[in-house]
Scaffold this motif. Structure first.
Motif, PDB file in Angstrom:
ATOM      1  N   GLU A   1       0.827  -1.208   0.000  1.00 50.99           N
ATOM      2  CA  GLU A   1       0.000   0.000   0.000  1.00 50.99           C
ATOM      3  C   GLU A   1       0.863   1.261   0.000  1.00 50.99           C
ATOM      4  O   GLU A   1       0.512   2.266  -0.633  1.00 50.99           O
ATOM      5  CB  GLU A   1      -0.918  -0.012   1.221  1.00 50.99           C
ATOM      6  CG  GLU A   1      -1.964   1.086   1.226  1.00 50.99           C
ATOM      7  CD  GLU A   1      -2.908   0.963   2.408  1.00 50.99           C
ATOM      8  OE1 GLU A   1      -4.088   0.640   2.193  1.00 50.99           O
ATOM      9  OE2 GLU A   1      -2.446   1.161   3.555  1.00 50.99           O
ATOM     10  N   ALA A   2       2.000   1.216   0.686  1.00 50.67           N
ATOM     11  CA  ALA A   2       2.888   2.370   0.735  1.00 50.67           C
ATOM     12  C   ALA A   2       3.487   2.697  -0.627  1.00 50.67           C
ATOM     13  O   ALA A   2       3.930   3.828  -0.869  1.00 50.67           O
ATOM     14  CB  ALA A   2       3.998   2.114   1.751  1.00 50.67           C
ATOM     15  N   LYS A   3       3.503   1.709  -1.539  1.00 46.98           N
ATOM     16  CA  LYS A   3       4.074   1.934  -2.877  1.00 46.98           C
ATOM     17  C   LYS A   3       3.039   2.416  -3.889  1.00 46.98           C
ATOM     18  O   LYS A   3       3.399   2.839  -4.992  1.00 46.98           O
ATOM     19  CB  LYS A   3       4.701   0.630  -3.396  1.00 46.98           C
ATOM     20  CG  LYS A   3       5.787   0.058  -2.503  1.00 46.98           C
ATOM     21  CD  LYS A   3       6.268  -1.289  -3.047  1.00 46.98           C
ATOM     22  CE  LYS A   3       7.287  -1.947  -2.132  1.00 46.98           C
ATOM     23  NZ  LYS A   3       7.735  -3.277  -2.638  1.00 46.98           N
ATOM     24  N   LEU A   4       1.746   2.327  -3.542  1.00 45.64           N
ATOM     25  CA  LEU A   4       0.701   2.611  -4.520  1.00 45.64           C
ATOM     26  C   LEU A   4       0.647   4.074  -4.983  1.00 45.64           C
ATOM     27  O   LEU A   4       0.211   4.331  -6.111  1.00 45.64           O
ATOM     28  CB  LEU A   4      -0.659   2.180  -3.973  1.00 45.64           C
ATOM     29  CG  LEU A   4      -0.818   0.669  -3.763  1.00 45.64           C
ATOM     30  CD1 LEU A   4      -2.230   0.335  -3.307  1.00 45.64           C
ATOM     31  CD2 LEU A   4      -0.489  -0.089  -5.046  1.00 45.64           C
ATOM     32  N   PRO A   5       1.058   5.065  -4.170  1.00 45.00           N
ATOM     33  CA  PRO A   5       1.080   6.436  -4.713  1.00 45.00           C
ATOM     34  C   PRO A   5       1.931   6.567  -5.975  1.00 45.00           C
ATOM     35  O   PRO A   5       1.631   7.391  -6.851  1.00 45.00           O
ATOM     36  CB  PRO A   5       1.659   7.252  -3.548  1.00 45.00           C
ATOM     37  CG  PRO A   5       1.238   6.498  -2.317  1.00 45.00           C
ATOM     38  CD  PRO A   5       1.320   5.057  -2.720  1.00 45.00           C
ATOM     39  N   GLN A   6       2.979   5.757  -6.072  1.00 41.94           N
ATOM     40  CA  GLN A   6       3.804   5.785  -7.288  1.00 41.94           C
ATOM     41  C   GLN A   6       2.993   5.321  -8.497  1.00 41.94           C
ATOM     42  O   GLN A   6       3.102   5.903  -9.593  1.00 41.94           O
ATOM     43  CB  GLN A   6       5.030   4.888  -7.098  1.00 41.94           C
ATOM     44  CG  GLN A   6       5.869   5.239  -5.883  1.00 41.94           C
ATOM     45  CD  GLN A   6       6.877   4.149  -5.551  1.00 41.94           C
ATOM     46  OE1 GLN A   6       7.150   3.249  -6.365  1.00 41.94           O
ATOM     47  NE2 GLN A   6       7.448   4.207  -4.348  1.00 41.94           N
ATOM     48  N   ALA A   7       2.198   4.264  -8.307  1.00 46.13           N
ATOM     49  CA  ALA A   7       1.372   3.761  -9.407  1.00 46.13           C
ATOM     50  C   ALA A   7       0.325   4.793  -9.814  1.00 46.13           C
ATOM     51  O   ALA A   7       0.036   4.968 -11.004  1.00 46.13           O
ATOM     52  CB  ALA A   7       0.706   2.453  -9.003  1.00 46.13           C
ATOM     53  N   VAL A   8      -0.267   5.465  -8.825  1.00 49.82           N
ATOM     54  CA  VAL A   8      -1.283   6.482  -9.116  1.00 49.82           C
ATOM     55  C   VAL A   8      -0.672   7.602  -9.947  1.00 49.82           C
ATOM     56  O   VAL A   8      -1.249   8.051 -10.955  1.00 49.82           O
ATOM     57  CB  VAL A   8      -1.877   7.033  -7.808  1.00 49.82           C
ATOM     58  CG1 VAL A   8      -2.756   8.244  -8.083  1.00 49.82           C
ATOM     59  CG2 VAL A   8      -2.677   5.951  -7.086  1.00 49.82           C
ATOM     60  N   GLU A   9       0.508   8.064  -9.545  1.00 53.05           N
ATOM     61  CA  GLU A   9       1.152   9.148 -10.295  1.00 53.05           C
ATOM     62  C   GLU A   9       1.573   8.681 -11.690  1.00 53.05           C
ATOM     63  O   GLU A   9       1.447   9.421 -12.678  1.00 53.05           O
ATOM     64  CB  GLU A   9       2.373   9.641  -9.526  1.00 53.05           C
ATOM     65  CG  GLU A   9       3.041  10.849 -10.170  1.00 53.05           C
ATOM     66  CD  GLU A   9       4.094  11.473  -9.277  1.00 53.05           C
ATOM     67  OE1 GLU A   9       4.720  12.455  -9.713  1.00 53.05           O
ATOM     68  OE2 GLU A   9       4.303  10.977  -8.143  1.00 53.05           O
ATOM     69  N   LYS A  10       2.037   7.429 -11.783  1.00 53.29           N
ATOM     70  CA  LYS A  10       2.501   6.900 -13.067  1.00 53.29           C
ATOM     71  C   LYS A  10       1.361   6.756 -14.072  1.00 53.29           C
ATOM     72  O   LYS A  10       1.505   7.139 -15.248  1.00 53.29           O
ATOM     73  CB  LYS A  10       3.169   5.544 -12.833  1.00 53.29           C
ATOM     74  CG  LYS A  10       3.581   4.821 -14.113  1.00 53.29           C
ATOM     75  CD  LYS A  10       4.203   3.464 -13.785  1.00 53.29           C
ATOM     76  CE  LYS A  10       4.550   2.684 -15.050  1.00 53.29           C
ATOM     77  NZ  LYS A  10       5.153   1.352 -14.735  1.00 53.29           N
ATOM     78  N   TYR A  11       0.218   6.225 -13.609  1.00 52.90           N
ATOM     79  CA  TYR A  11      -0.859   5.909 -14.544  1.00 52.90           C
ATOM     80  C   TYR A  11      -1.941   6.990 -14.610  1.00 52.90           C
ATOM     81  O   TYR A  11      -2.468   7.265 -15.692  1.00 52.90           O
ATOM     82  CB  TYR A  11      -1.491   4.565 -14.161  1.00 52.90           C
ATOM     83  CG  TYR A  11      -0.561   3.397 -14.340  1.00 52.90           C
ATOM     84  CD1 TYR A  11      -0.212   2.954 -15.617  1.00 52.90           C
ATOM     85  CD2 TYR A  11      -0.007   2.739 -13.243  1.00 52.90           C
ATOM     86  CE1 TYR A  11       0.649   1.881 -15.790  1.00 52.90           C
ATOM     87  CE2 TYR A  11       0.856   1.660 -13.416  1.00 52.90           C
ATOM     88  CZ  TYR A  11       1.190   1.237 -14.695  1.00 52.90           C
ATOM     89  OH  TYR A  11       2.047   0.183 -14.877  1.00 52.90           O
ATOM     90  N   MET A  12      -2.271   7.596 -13.480  1.00 52.98           N
ATOM     91  CA  MET A  12      -3.331   8.599 -13.494  1.00 52.98           C
ATOM     92  C   MET A  12      -2.812   9.992 -13.825  1.00 52.98           C
ATOM     93  O   MET A  12      -3.551  10.829 -14.341  1.00 52.98           O
ATOM     94  CB  MET A  12      -4.040   8.622 -12.137  1.00 52.98           C
ATOM     95  CG  MET A  12      -4.749   7.322 -11.778  1.00 52.98           C
ATOM     96  SD  MET A  12      -5.776   7.462 -10.304  1.00 52.98           S
ATOM     97  CE  MET A  12      -7.106   8.474 -10.913  1.00 52.98           C
ATOM     98  N   GLY A  13      -1.531  10.218 -13.506  1.00 54.95           N
ATOM     99  CA  GLY A  13      -0.957  11.547 -13.734  1.00 54.95           C
ATOM    100  C   GLY A  13      -1.131  12.051 -15.161  1.00 54.95           C
ATOM    101  O   GLY A  13      -1.637  13.164 -15.379  1.00 54.95           O
ATOM    102  N   PRO A  14      -0.715  11.262 -16.174  1.00 55.29           N
ATOM    103  CA  PRO A  14      -0.860  11.746 -17.560  1.00 55.29           C
ATOM    104  C   PRO A  14      -2.316  12.000 -17.958  1.00 55.29           C
ATOM    105  O   PRO A  14      -2.591  12.954 -18.702  1.00 55.29           O
ATOM    106  CB  PRO A  14      -0.264  10.588 -18.384  1.00 55.29           C
ATOM    107  CG  PRO A  14       0.663   9.898 -17.452  1.00 55.29           C
ATOM    108  CD  PRO A  14       0.028   9.985 -16.108  1.00 55.29           C
ATOM    109  N   GLU A  15      -3.235  11.204 -17.464  1.00 56.14           N
ATOM    110  CA  GLU A  15      -4.642  11.408 -17.830  1.00 56.14           C
ATOM    111  C   GLU A  15      -5.209  12.650 -17.146  1.00 56.14           C
ATOM    112  O   GLU A  15      -6.052  13.342 -17.722  1.00 56.14           O
ATOM    113  CB  GLU A  15      -5.450  10.157 -17.468  1.00 56.14           C
ATOM    114  CG  GLU A  15      -5.054   8.936 -18.282  1.00 56.14           C
ATOM    115  CD  GLU A  15      -6.030   7.776 -18.141  1.00 56.14           C
ATOM    116  OE1 GLU A  15      -7.203   8.033 -17.812  1.00 56.14           O
ATOM    117  OE2 GLU A  15      -5.621   6.627 -18.376  1.00 56.14           O
ATOM    118  N   ILE A  16      -4.758  12.939 -15.936  1.00 53.60           N
ATOM    119  CA  ILE A  16      -5.188  14.165 -15.267  1.00 53.60           C
ATOM    120  C   ILE A  16      -4.613  15.369 -16.004  1.00 53.60           C
ATOM    121  O   ILE A  16      -5.285  16.399 -16.178  1.00 53.60           O
ATOM    122  CB  ILE A  16      -4.739  14.150 -13.790  1.00 53.60           C
ATOM    123  CG1 ILE A  16      -5.613  13.140 -13.017  1.00 53.60           C
ATOM    124  CG2 ILE A  16      -4.823  15.526 -13.158  1.00 53.60           C
ATOM    125  CD1 ILE A  16      -5.220  12.946 -11.584  1.00 53.60           C
TER     126      ILE A  16
END
Length: 814
Positions: free
Chosen positions: A232-247
């Motif tokens: 769970e502590a690593k999931l912010p990286q995934a959010v930024e990696k995948y959701m960042g470009p779409e945002i």
């Protein structure tokens, strides 16, 4: 020796019929309550633990904070499962579920509506231990247009025939569903309940790569002994990696700027075994339980059993004077203390055994009623619960020893010389209680009994008052005369004609076409917008697609501006906000004329002009605060809301059913009342109120049994004193007061001690509601008065009987 103990115990039981009856009845009720609640607690704690990988499975959830608006959702985006499986080696397996709406299936000449339908990934049965009774779990969901059904559905559609290879033809679909597996019916203690699992391979949305849409319930399998919080502590990286470009594409700003603007979003993990009792998510797969209810009912079970045991201790020690001579003679005749202890323990165990048999009978009689109240399907069977019989034996032994140990050691401690001389002193314990002399333990036990009784009475009052508040609170819309017609989208182009037919009926006040309903089943449409040109200052809300009749049909009122109207062609790009949305967008009462912009995933934008503000209404449970809501005119078919006159509802339903049949739609006519849909939202609270009321009554009854027994003993032990007082001119009222006041002091002390406990417990329960009552003084005063009246009635019955006794007979008593 044991047979001799049992024989003496049985004789004592028959010799003291009243006290034996009180003890057995109290113990039986306490044990029955404990067993019933034990079944409930065991069932709640067993949710999802039957899976072989239960301790390694976690669910991925979505949490966000958009401009102060918190979002907690149980489902996530389509590519989440594969992305986490690819990026993190600790994710051993990942699988998904998605609601599939409903299926209309042909059964003979009828169409049957099936709602428990979902799409599942091909590895679903590798992750979860739902056994297939027919078919290969490895391949059952590999191909599109395949389906696995439960045994119940197999019997429903195919009888005793083997359904593997056969097909089901959903109405409106060109492709038949081939049955590739039959699974055992989902157990009650599972948060997943579906009758049909269709292959996810046939769903185009499952292949989507967008991280801006959700609705996929995603589960991960982690290594043995792995702490999920590390992942769970690593999931912010995934959010930024995948959701960042779409945002960046949708909102025109980098992800870091999006967060700096006060927005936050991310993925969280929830252990599978926590889902049922520790969830606060919207759009969950099934209604969740509440760990606080488990703790609360578990405490009631323990205390109820303790009350019954306390009664036994109280009555046994109170009657010690009657057994003193027996103990003295036994010791003089050479009996050792250990033998006396065993004698009294055997008496306790005999009473407990009889009470346990009676308790089992009460459980078998009461379980159907308890299931009806709680909505569960609990069973009390030695076949389905193999550990039940040894558990009951152990339970009886523990209760018997608990209830009988103190009286056994107390009675066996008497000094024989003192007893036979008539002096009731005994070693290390002062004097045996008689008449007005106090024993602190006995007083403490009475206080504890009525403490619990008072807390339960207050809890029942608070729950019922909160339910009454829910029923009578102003929702911002009318729920009482609204009929909800389901599946009207099946009418196609004739839906509007059907609406007009309804409007022509004199029994119909108004009718609106919209699948967005403020209670019960409703369409859902998340809406992320910003006001005017303030890109980055986003507000997360819900969008309702409605027609111009929606607001008047539901009796909503406008706080400003106007409703939609066919007279304005520009209303197709107009929008109506609720007061909360107007406030969060920064306009308050001056929202009319401003614009609301919604960015799309492809970088395009939709802009609406505010034409009205509707007063806030509760479109979700009163557990949640009202959040931003926006209404637009759009594709809103699927449900018709009908505001009706109350004079001839049955006749109107018959007319509508006839019109439905005449429309040529072969879908069964289905409807509900909005008030019933609203009440269903609070079924858990209603069940809690009923259960609390039931156990409050039982607790008070058992406590009063003990109080009644003590009153009998007190009256008997003060028989001569009462006779002397009557000869000297004492009135019946003064004698009743004399015998009752000591008990009432204990009850009043219990109320004083229990009041802060009750206040704290119910404050915690009410904190779960965004809209709630205040805990007021009269609730405690009323509960206290009820406890005092019940205690006074219990004691006074025996007190009056003693006071009316002939004083001559009293003075002759030994």
């Amino acid at each position: 020796m044991l047979s001799n103990y049992i024989k003496i115990a049985w004789r004592n039981l028959l010799r003291n019929k009243v006290f034996s009856f009180i003890n057995i009845t109290g113990l039986a009720l306490g044990m029955a309550t404990c067993l019933l609640i034990g079944l409930y607690v065991y069932h709640e704690l067993s949710y999802d633990r039957f899976h072989a990988k239960a301790d390694r499975i976690v669910r991925v959830t979505f949490r966000a904070n958009m401009n102060g608006n918190k979002i907690n959702e149980a489902h996530v985006m389509p590519p989440t499962a594969q992305s986490l499986l690819h990026d993190y080696p600790e994710v051993l397996e990942a699988t998904r579920l998605r609601h599939a709406g409903e299926l209309l299936l042909k059964k003979g000449n009828d169409l049957v509506r099936e709602n428990a339908v979902a799409f599942a990934d091909a590895n679903f049965f590798d992750v979860f231990s739902f056994p297939l009774v027919n078919g290969n779990p490895k391949t059952a969901l590999l191909r599109p247009n395949t389906v696995v059904i439960t045994e119940k559905m197999a019997r429903k559609y195919f009888g005793d025939a083997n359904p593997i290879g056969k097909t089901l033809s959903p109405k409106g679909s060109k492709q038949a569903l081939q049955i590739t597996g039959v699974m055992a019916d989902f157990p009650d203690n599972s948060h997943v309940h579906f009758d049909f699992l269709m292959a996810m391979a046939g769903l185009d949305e499952a292949k989507a790569t967008s991280w801006m849409q959700s609705e996929f319930y995603t589960y991960l399998v982690l290594p043995v002994g792995y702490d999920y919080k590390q992942l769970e502590a690593k999931l912010p990286q995934a959010v930024e990696k995948y959701m960042g470009p779409e945002i960046q594409q949708a909102f025109g700003m980098p992800f870091i700027k999006f967060r700096e603007a006060g927005n936050d979003l991310g993925l969280k993990l929830q252990p599978l075994t926590d889902i049922h009792l520790h969830s606060d998510f919207a759009y969950d797969l099934s209604p969740s339980g509440d760990i606080r209810y488990v703790y609360g009912f578990g405490a009631i079970a323990v205390f109820m059993l303790l009350i019954a045991a306390f009664n036994f201790m109280n009555l046994s020690t109170a009657g010690a004077t009657k057994r003193a001579a027996e103990v003295g003679i036994r010791k003089v005749m050479g009996s050792v203390r250990s033998a006396l202890v065993w004698q009294f323990l055997v008496e306790s165990l005999l009473l407990t055994a009889i009470a346990l048999l009676l308790a089992v009978g009460l459980v078998l009689l009461g379980l159907p009623i308890f299931n009806d109240i709680t909505g569960n399907d609990l069973t009390f069977s030695f076949l389905t619960l193999p550990g039940l019989l040894p558990g009951l034996v152990l339970f009886g032994l523990v209760v018997g020893v608990l209830a009988g140990s103190y009286p056994a050691f107390f009675l066996s401690s008497f000094k024989p010389i003192a007893v036979l001389k008539g002096d009731t002193a005994f070693r290390g314990a002062g004097r045996i209680t008689a008449g007005r002399q106090r024993v602190s333990l006995r007083s403490a036990l009475v206080v504890i009994q009525f403490c619990l009784s008072f807390v339960l009475i207050v809890g029942t009052v608070v729950v019922l008052q909160q339910l009454n508040f829910i029923r009578n609170t102003k929702l911002g819309y009318n729920k009482e005369r609204v009929l909800v017609l389901h599946e009207t989208g099946r009418l196609g182009k004739n839906e509007a004609l059907f609406q007009q037919q309804l409007l022509q009926d004199s029994r119909v006040i108004n009718a609106s076409v919209s699948g967005y309903v403020p209670a019960g089943h409703s369409y859902n449409n998340n809406f992320l917008v910003y006001g005017d040109n303030r890109a980055g200052q986003y507000v997360k809300g819900i969008r309702y697609d409605v027609d111009e009749r929606y607001i008047p049909t539901l009796g909503m009122t406008m706080a400003g501006g106007r409703n939609f109207s066919p007279a304005f062609s520009t209303d197709s790009s107009g929008i109506i906000l609720n007061e909360t949305a107007a406030k969060q967008l920064g306009w308050g009462n001056d929202a009319i004329g401003h614009t609301v912009t919604r960015p799309n995933n492809d970088g395009s934008k939709e802009t609406y002009r505010v034409i009205g503000v509707v007063r806030d209404f509760h479109f979700r449970s009163l557990h949640e605060r009202i959040t931003p809501l926006m209404m637009t005119m759009g594709d809103n078919s699927g449900t018709i809301l009908v505001n009706v006159k109350t004079g001839d509802v049955a006749g109107l339903l018959k007319t509508i059913s006839g019109q439905w049949s005449a429309s040529g739609v072969d879908v069964p006519f289905a409807y509900s009342f909005l008030a019933d849909d609203f009440n269903a939202v609070y079924r858990a609270e209603q069940q809690t109120g009923q259960v609390l009321g039931l156990f409050s009554g039982l607790t008070i009854f058992v406590a009063c049994l003990g109080l009644f027994g003590l009153a009998i003993f007190t009256a008997e032990s003060r028989t001569k004193e009462i006779g002397v007082r009557k000869v000297l001119g004492a009135s019946v009222a003064s004698i009743v007061t004399l015998l009752s006041k000591d008990f009432l002091k204990l009850v009043l002390l219990a109320i004083l001690i229990a009041s802060p406990i009750a206040w704290y417990a119910m404050s915690q329960w009410l904190d779960d509601f965004a809209y709630k009552i205040d805990i007021e003084w009269w609730m405690f005063a009323g509960a206290g008065l009820l406890a005092v009246v019940i205690a006074l009635m219990t004691v006074s019955f025996q007190s009056v009987k003693a006071a009316l006794m002939n004083p001559v007979k009293s003075l002759r008593s030994e």
